[in-house]
Design an enzyme around this catalytic site. Sequence first.
Site, mmCIF file in Angstrom:
data_model
loop_
_atom_site.group_PDB
_atom_site.id
_atom_site.type_symbol
_atom_site.label_atom_id
_atom_site.label_comp_id
_atom_site.label_asym_id
_atom_site.label_seq_id
_atom_site.Cartn_x
_atom_site.Cartn_y
_atom_site.Cartn_z
ATOM 1 N N GLU A 66 0.844 -1.194 0.000
ATOM 2 C CA GLU A 66 0.000 0.000 0.000
ATOM 3 C C GLU A 66 0.879 1.242 0.000
ATOM 4 O O GLU A 66 0.400 2.352 0.196
ATOM 5 C CB GLU A 66 -0.969 0.000 1.180
ATOM 6 C CG GLU A 66 -0.316 -0.089 2.541
ATOM 7 C CD GLU A 66 -1.316 0.050 3.666
ATOM 8 O OE1 GLU A 66 -1.984 1.092 3.709
ATOM 9 O OE2 GLU A 66 -1.426 -0.874 4.487
ATOM 10 N N CYS A 103 -3.503 -3.233 4.590
ATOM 11 C CA CYS A 103 -2.610 -4.309 5.059
ATOM 12 C C CYS A 103 -3.090 -5.692 4.648
ATOM 13 O O CYS A 103 -2.397 -6.681 4.874
ATOM 14 C CB CYS A 103 -2.493 -4.265 6.580
ATOM 15 S SG CYS A 103 -1.876 -2.702 7.183
ATOM 16 N N HIS A 160 -2.658 -9.724 12.209
ATOM 17 C CA HIS A 160 -2.026 -8.511 11.686
ATOM 18 C C HIS A 160 -1.626 -7.652 12.885
ATOM 19 O O HIS A 160 -2.416 -7.450 13.802
ATOM 20 C CB HIS A 160 -3.011 -7.752 10.785
ATOM 21 C CG HIS A 160 -2.538 -6.363 10.485
ATOM 22 N ND1 HIS A 160 -1.295 -6.118 9.935
ATOM 23 C CD2 HIS A 160 -3.098 -5.145 10.706
ATOM 24 C CE1 HIS A 160 -1.122 -4.813 9.818
ATOM 25 N NE2 HIS A 160 -2.198 -4.205 10.280
HETATM 26 P P1 HMG Z 1 -2.460 6.988 21.534
HETATM 27 O O1 HMG Z 1 -3.537 8.011 21.681
HETATM 28 O O2 HMG Z 1 -1.083 7.472 21.346
HETATM 29 O O3 HMG Z 1 -2.349 6.043 22.775
HETATM 30 O O4 HMG Z 1 -2.900 6.061 20.331
HETATM 31 P P2 HMG Z 1 -3.397 5.712 23.940
HETATM 32 O O5 HMG Z 1 -3.555 6.845 24.849
HETATM 33 O O6 HMG Z 1 -4.631 5.072 23.335
HETATM 34 O O7 HMG Z 1 -2.533 4.599 24.689
HETATM 35 C C1 HMG Z 1 -2.186 3.412 24.085
HETATM 36 C C2 HMG Z 1 -2.159 2.323 25.136
HETATM 37 O O8 HMG Z 1 -1.067 2.582 26.025
HETATM 38 C C3 HMG Z 1 -3.420 2.305 26.012
HETATM 39 O O9 HMG Z 1 -3.693 0.949 26.309
HETATM 40 C C4 HMG Z 1 -2.975 3.036 27.271
HETATM 41 O O10 HMG Z 1 -3.703 2.666 28.425
HETATM 42 C C5 HMG Z 1 -1.526 2.569 27.367
HETATM 43 P P3 HMG Z 1 -5.156 0.328 25.927
HETATM 44 O O11 HMG Z 1 -6.144 1.132 26.628
HETATM 45 O O12 HMG Z 1 -5.283 0.474 24.430
HETATM 46 O O13 HMG Z 1 -5.025 -1.084 26.366
HETATM 47 N N1 HMG Z 1 -0.661 3.470 28.139
HETATM 48 C C6 HMG Z 1 0.292 3.031 28.987
HETATM 49 N N2 HMG Z 1 0.647 1.786 29.375
HETATM 50 C C7 HMG Z 1 1.675 1.680 30.269
HETATM 51 N N3 HMG Z 1 2.313 2.756 30.816
HETATM 52 C C8 HMG Z 1 1.977 4.016 30.450
HETATM 53 C C9 HMG Z 1 0.915 4.197 29.506
HETATM 54 N N4 HMG Z 1 0.343 5.280 28.932
HETATM 55 C C10 HMG Z 1 -0.617 4.820 28.090
HETATM 56 N N5 HMG Z 1 2.625 5.057 30.970
HETATM 57 C C11 HMG Z 1 -2.875 4.326 18.696
HETATM 58 C C12 HMG Z 1 -2.513 4.690 20.125
HETATM 59 C C13 HMG Z 1 -2.535 2.874 18.475
HETATM 60 C C14 HMG Z 1 -4.368 4.551 18.472
HETATM 61 C C15 HMG Z 1 -2.031 5.234 17.737
HETATM 62 O O14 HMG Z 1 -0.671 4.883 17.836
HETATM 63 C C16 HMG Z 1 -2.461 5.136 16.276
HETATM 64 O O15 HMG Z 1 -3.333 5.851 15.836
HETATM 65 N N6 HMG Z 1 -1.785 4.213 15.468
HETATM 66 C C17 HMG Z 1 -2.122 4.017 14.062
HETATM 67 C C18 HMG Z 1 -3.419 3.259 13.865
HETATM 68 C C19 HMG Z 1 -3.355 1.814 14.224
HETATM 69 O O16 HMG Z 1 -2.296 1.229 14.347
HETATM 70 N N7 HMG Z 1 -4.545 1.175 14.365
HETATM 71 C C20 HMG Z 1 -4.643 -0.229 14.656
HETATM 72 C C21 HMG Z 1 -5.850 -0.904 14.021
HETATM 73 S S1 HMG Z 1 -6.017 -0.528 12.282
HETATM 74 C C22 HMG Z 1 -4.886 -1.567 11.470
HETATM 75 O O17 HMG Z 1 -4.379 -2.474 12.063
HETATM 76 C C23 HMG Z 1 -4.592 -1.276 10.049
HETATM 77 C C24 HMG Z 1 -3.287 -0.556 9.764
HETATM 78 O O18 HMG Z 1 -2.208 -1.460 9.906
HETATM 79 C C25 HMG Z 1 -3.323 0.053 8.353
HETATM 80 C C26 HMG Z 1 -3.678 -0.835 7.184
HETATM 81 O O19 HMG Z 1 -4.523 -1.727 7.238
HETATM 82 O O20 HMG Z 1 -3.150 -0.539 6.135
HETATM 83 C C27 HMG Z 1 -3.035 0.583 10.726
#
Ligand code: HMG
Length: 391
Positions: free
Chosen positions: A83, A115, A237
């Site tokens: 992609e 993906c 994935h």
């Molecule tokens: P964010 O806002 O940076 O993080 O976004 P958050 O506040 O949601 O925290 C992440 C996790 O860390 C949470 O755990 C927190 O509690 C924890 P959860 O509630 O999810 O279990 N946390 C901590 N843990 C320990 N110590 C600490 C601490 N602070 C927080 N101090 C997000 C995270 C993944 C959403 C962001 O990085 C993002 O937008 N990433 C890109 C999108 C993505 O990967 N989506 C996944 C599903 S879609 C997919 O898989 C397709 C894709 O590969 C593309 C394709 O298909 O082509 C992306």
Amino acid sequence: MPGDVTIGIHDLSLATARYVLTHETLAAQNGANVAKYHRGIGQHSMSVPAADEDIVTMAADAAAPIVARHGADRIRTVVFATETSVDQSKAAGVYVHSLLGLPSAARVVELKQACYSGTAALQFAIGLVHRDPSQQVLVIASDVSRYELGTAGEATQGAAAVAMLVGADPALVRIEKQSGVFTADIMDFWRPNYLTTALVDGRESISAYLQAVEGTWKDYTERGGRALDEFSAFCYHQPFTKMAYKAHRHLLQHCGHATDEGEITRAIGHTTAYNAEIGNSYTASMYVGLAALLDHADDLTGRAIGFLSYGSGSVAEFFAGTVVPGYRAQLRSDAHREAISRREKIGYTKYRELHERSFPVDGGDHPVPTETTGPYRLVGLSSHKRIYATR
Ligand code: HMG
């Protein structure tokens, strides 16, 4: 038509980029608590391509050892899943075909659906081999995951390629016939043609993924698939490794099973070993997980593995594979570990410079400095043409 031929992954090889940015470095730059990265999303570092590396050089790097081991005589098709394509018209696989010296009597095509398309490539390859089991298909999944600097997605970047030789009587994993598929028109993650970085609604993307887990599993079971407790391991994935844990927990809950964390780690822990260091490699990610599982788990001979392939937008598929006797003799575990461990750590300034790098669009000659230590490199751009060479 051959009725009882078994088809699947005969060989698998991965490659990644020259550089690595650790999440300590990223956290020091953006003020995040590094525990959020290490424990919260389960990532330790991410691969960063050098200026002269891209999806083509990584793909050729991944596929070359396969061609060296098996020859190219039976490869009549190359399917390149990505992609982060380098051209709107020409398939990136044509460059790889040339770099590897594959026979001209071959078809080469590129597939896209976020993906997911690595799995589409695998399924299409199986169809071709079923039609003529004497042929093999080279399936390549190669991607560079890139989000805007300073966004939440930035911590989930990465880069890698996986090449798989698909054929009859496979030496690694037989792919079973039943599969569950699911499509929903959703804007959780996308990249318009005019942007170089992806747009994402992080929370929405996680729920879309979990919705797809339910949808694929429903279709899989309705089509006579295996029961959940027949699987020894699951490859999900992995946009970040904690997503695999979320997905597996969700599937267990959905099926009314207990969610024992020890059991979940046993089912998916090994699959995260490489992704935690490489980051998201989009189309390649689930197959990087398979490589890590085969390389790290105790003997899996005869065991069933569940695969959940998700691509935003969204399309997903659940299918099963059985590990073939003697598979361990075929593994490339040392080469995989070496590809990850030999990456050179870079600081934030160098990472930022590479992130912001782009070619002028004037059609001039634009050579690229030699940086890669891999076997293939992007030499530059000339008259709007990408020039690749063996290093
Ligand atoms: P964010 O806002 O940076 O993080 O976004 P958050 O506040 O949601 O925290 C992440 C996790 O860390 C949470 O755990 C927190 O509690 C924890 P959860 O509630 O999810 O279990 N946390 C901590 N843990 C320990 N110590 C600490 C601490 N602070 C927080 N101090 C997000 C995270 C993944 C959403 C962001 O990085 C993002 O937008 N990433 C890109 C999108 C993505 O990967 N989506 C996944 C599903 S879609 C997919 O898989 C397709 C894709 O590969 C593309 C394709 O298909 O082509 C992306």
